[in-house]
Motif scaffolding. Sequence first.
Motif, PDB file in Angstrom:
ATOM      1  N   VAL A  39      -1.682  14.529   3.165  1.00  0.00           N
ATOM      2  CA  VAL A  39      -0.405  13.906   3.492  1.00  0.00           C
ATOM      3  C   VAL A  39       0.693  14.658   2.733  1.00  0.00           C
ATOM      4  O   VAL A  39       0.672  14.712   1.503  1.00  0.00           O
ATOM      5  CB  VAL A  39      -0.406  12.411   3.099  1.00  0.00           C
ATOM      6  CG1 VAL A  39       0.965  11.797   3.356  1.00  0.00           C
ATOM      7  CG2 VAL A  39      -1.483  11.666   3.872  1.00  0.00           C
ATOM      8  N   THR A  40       1.629  15.223   3.459  1.00  0.00           N
ATOM      9  CA  THR A  40       2.692  16.011   2.833  1.00  0.00           C
ATOM     10  C   THR A  40       4.038  15.301   2.857  1.00  0.00           C
ATOM     11  O   THR A  40       4.980  15.741   2.207  1.00  0.00           O
ATOM     12  CB  THR A  40       2.826  17.370   3.525  1.00  0.00           C
ATOM     13  OG1 THR A  40       3.053  17.162   4.930  1.00  0.00           O
ATOM     14  CG2 THR A  40       1.559  18.201   3.334  1.00  0.00           C
ATOM     15  N   ASP A  41       4.153  14.211   3.623  1.00  0.00           N
ATOM     16  CA  ASP A  41       5.363  13.390   3.589  1.00  0.00           C
ATOM     17  C   ASP A  41       4.967  11.947   3.858  1.00  0.00           C
ATOM     18  O   ASP A  41       3.913  11.670   4.439  1.00  0.00           O
ATOM     19  CB  ASP A  41       6.404  13.874   4.604  1.00  0.00           C
ATOM     20  CG  ASP A  41       5.893  13.861   6.030  1.00  0.00           C
ATOM     21  OD1 ASP A  41       5.700  12.758   6.590  1.00  0.00           O
ATOM     22  OD2 ASP A  41       5.663  14.952   6.590  1.00  0.00           O
ATOM     23  N   ALA A  42       5.806  11.017   3.436  1.00  0.00           N
ATOM     24  CA  ALA A  42       5.469   9.596   3.502  1.00  0.00           C
ATOM     25  C   ALA A  42       5.176   9.146   4.928  1.00  0.00           C
ATOM     26  O   ALA A  42       4.364   8.226   5.144  1.00  0.00           O
ATOM     27  CB  ALA A  42       6.606   8.766   2.908  1.00  0.00           C
ATOM     28  N   ALA A  43       5.791   9.777   5.905  1.00  0.00           N
ATOM     29  CA  ALA A  43       5.582   9.371   7.290  1.00  0.00           C
ATOM     30  C   ALA A  43       4.156   9.621   7.769  1.00  0.00           C
ATOM     31  O   ALA A  43       3.714   9.022   8.756  1.00  0.00           O
ATOM     32  CB  ALA A  43       6.568  10.119   8.197  1.00  0.00           C
ATOM     33  N   GLY A  44       3.445  10.494   7.073  1.00  0.00           N
ATOM     34  CA  GLY A  44       2.081  10.805   7.501  1.00  0.00           C
ATOM     35  C   GLY A  44       1.016   9.882   6.957  1.00  0.00           C
ATOM     36  O   GLY A  44      -0.158   9.981   7.336  1.00  0.00           O
ATOM     37  N   LEU A  45       1.389   8.966   6.054  1.00  0.00           N
ATOM     38  CA  LEU A  45       0.386   8.122   5.400  1.00  0.00           C
ATOM     39  C   LEU A  45      -0.335   7.207   6.365  1.00  0.00           C
ATOM     40  O   LEU A  45      -1.567   7.085   6.321  1.00  0.00           O
ATOM     41  CB  LEU A  45       1.047   7.291   4.293  1.00  0.00           C
ATOM     42  CG  LEU A  45       0.120   6.328   3.557  1.00  0.00           C
ATOM     43  CD1 LEU A  45      -0.938   7.088   2.759  1.00  0.00           C
ATOM     44  CD2 LEU A  45       0.917   5.395   2.637  1.00  0.00           C
ATOM     45  N   ASP A  46       0.401   6.542   7.253  1.00  0.00           N
ATOM     46  CA  ASP A  46      -0.222   5.555   8.137  1.00  0.00           C
ATOM     47  C   ASP A  46      -1.316   6.181   8.988  1.00  0.00           C
ATOM     48  O   ASP A  46      -2.425   5.632   9.108  1.00  0.00           O
ATOM     49  CB  ASP A  46       0.831   4.919   9.046  1.00  0.00           C
ATOM     50  CG  ASP A  46       1.800   4.023   8.293  1.00  0.00           C
ATOM     51  OD1 ASP A  46       1.907   4.161   7.052  1.00  0.00           O
ATOM     52  OD2 ASP A  46       2.463   3.190   8.937  1.00  0.00           O
ATOM     53  N   LEU A  91       2.022   7.887  -6.456  1.00  0.00           N
ATOM     54  CA  LEU A  91       1.156   9.036  -6.732  1.00  0.00           C
ATOM     55  C   LEU A  91       1.854  10.366  -6.462  1.00  0.00           C
ATOM     56  O   LEU A  91       1.331  11.416  -6.834  1.00  0.00           O
ATOM     57  CB  LEU A  91      -0.118   8.949  -5.886  1.00  0.00           C
ATOM     58  CG  LEU A  91      -1.054   7.777  -6.191  1.00  0.00           C
ATOM     59  CD1 LEU A  91      -2.130   7.666  -5.124  1.00  0.00           C
ATOM     60  CD2 LEU A  91      -1.681   7.942  -7.565  1.00  0.00           C
ATOM     61  N   GLY A  92       2.991  10.320  -5.799  1.00  0.00           N
ATOM     62  CA  GLY A  92       3.695  11.558  -5.482  1.00  0.00           C
ATOM     63  C   GLY A  92       3.102  12.259  -4.269  1.00  0.00           C
ATOM     64  O   GLY A  92       2.103  11.813  -3.690  1.00  0.00           O
ATOM     65  N   LEU A  93       3.729  13.356  -3.890  1.00  0.00           N
ATOM     66  CA  LEU A  93       3.293  14.154  -2.750  1.00  0.00           C
ATOM     67  C   LEU A  93       3.102  15.604  -3.197  1.00  0.00           C
ATOM     68  O   LEU A  93       3.759  16.056  -4.135  1.00  0.00           O
ATOM     69  CB  LEU A  93       4.340  14.096  -1.629  1.00  0.00           C
ATOM     70  CG  LEU A  93       4.492  12.749  -0.914  1.00  0.00           C
ATOM     71  CD1 LEU A  93       5.735  12.752  -0.032  1.00  0.00           C
ATOM     72  CD2 LEU A  93       3.249  12.447  -0.069  1.00  0.00           C
ATOM     73  N   VAL A 106       0.835  -1.196   0.000  1.00  0.00           N
ATOM     74  CA  VAL A 106       0.000   0.000   0.000  1.00  0.00           C
ATOM     75  C   VAL A 106       0.873   1.251   0.000  1.00  0.00           C
ATOM     76  O   VAL A 106       0.624   2.208  -0.743  1.00  0.00           O
ATOM     77  CB  VAL A 106      -0.957  -0.004   1.205  1.00  0.00           C
ATOM     78  CG1 VAL A 106      -1.688   1.335   1.322  1.00  0.00           C
ATOM     79  CG2 VAL A 106      -1.959  -1.141   1.094  1.00  0.00           C
ATOM     80  N   ARG A 107       1.929   1.229   0.813  1.00  0.00           N
ATOM     81  CA  ARG A 107       2.822   2.387   0.856  1.00  0.00           C
ATOM     82  C   ARG A 107       3.501   2.600  -0.499  1.00  0.00           C
ATOM     83  O   ARG A 107       3.706   3.732  -0.938  1.00  0.00           O
ATOM     84  CB  ARG A 107       3.863   2.197   1.957  1.00  0.00           C
ATOM     85  CG  ARG A 107       3.270   2.206   3.368  1.00  0.00           C
ATOM     86  CD  ARG A 107       4.362   2.197   4.420  1.00  0.00           C
ATOM     87  NE  ARG A 107       3.796   2.018   5.760  1.00  0.00           N
ATOM     88  CZ  ARG A 107       3.845   0.870   6.455  1.00  0.00           C
ATOM     89  NH1 ARG A 107       4.461  -0.197   5.937  1.00  0.00           N
ATOM     90  NH2 ARG A 107       3.299   0.800   7.643  1.00  0.00           N
TER      91      ARG A 107
END
Length: 366
Positions: free
Chosen positions: A203-210, A183-185, A176-177
């Motif tokens: 979500v502005t950075d990958a760490a915020g997805l979860d 899709l980009g940020l 999922v990640r």
Amino acid sequence: MDKLRVVLLFGGRSSEHSISCATAGGVLRAIDRERYELIPVGITREGAFVLEADDADRFALDPERLPEVHDNGTRVLWPDSSASRELRVVTADGGTASLGEVDLVFPILHGPFGEDGTVQGLLELVGLPYVGSGVLASALGMHKHFAKTALAAAGIPVAPWRTVTVREWADDPARVREAAASLGLPQFVKPARAGSSVGVSKVTDAAGLDAALEIAFAEDDTVLIESAVVGREVEIAVLGGAPGERPRASVAGEIVLAGDGFYDFAAKYLDAPGVDLVCPAELGDGRLEEMRELAIRAFEAIGAEGLARADFFLTDGGFVVNELNTMPGFTPISMFPRCWQESGLSYPELIDELIRVGLARGVRVG
């Protein structure tokens, strides 16, 4: 002239319960009492149909105390079959009384268990005409994945997205990640079947997805991850016609944001700072006509009826449809009625038109 008896149906089991109640307050205050006899039927958060007070002030939108349908002990009984249009009520003391023969139901319900075809199916089972889209279009419009799929198949531009179920997230979060990273940020994470920006995160950075996924999964077991689209946020209101009449679209409105926020629940309904609603939006005649035609194409692509609000991004490359809402916010300050007011149709006249079209469409079968 005999008055038309209209059931105003509001509240409901979704997280947008209070917005539906606030819309009811606006309609109760604005509807022409010389033409209509109104029966206010509220749905509690638990799903009980109760006879509500015909009192607009009870459902005013107050940020300190959001309006709500409470269980007052009454129970509204829908007709036993399509052979009757009589509505009855069981009173709090156990007696039963007739509320009369119903001409039309006006369901101003938002979100699941109301805007998604469920209530529309109930009304069709008992043979009552109603305002708005039918079962299929309501279900399509409510489910962002299938709505985007239908719009894309009709050649209407939509933002790139990935759809994720709660099972997929539990079974293979790394996959999922990876899909989200493609899709980009920035990107937006949204429940598939919620409205009013409930459960939506930017979500502005990958760490915020979860964390964003957990918020969205609290509202629905299916979630969309969408690429953020850079452009002006513009909306337009669509009115469907009676059989044989073409839908028509209003002037456009624009959402102007200060900073990096987005148009969330608080901004839409609680007058949060940092957001201006501009109507009419400053678009050239050519752009406005293009937007109107796209909105009507989207409306027809899902088979919508009655009303809808089409939300767009206006990018350097043209319009991108963000969403089509088949029962948009309908409080007197919401964008849908405001766009029509700026197009020459007042709030009471808009109510009249929706009732006219609902009556003209009659009893439907899907």
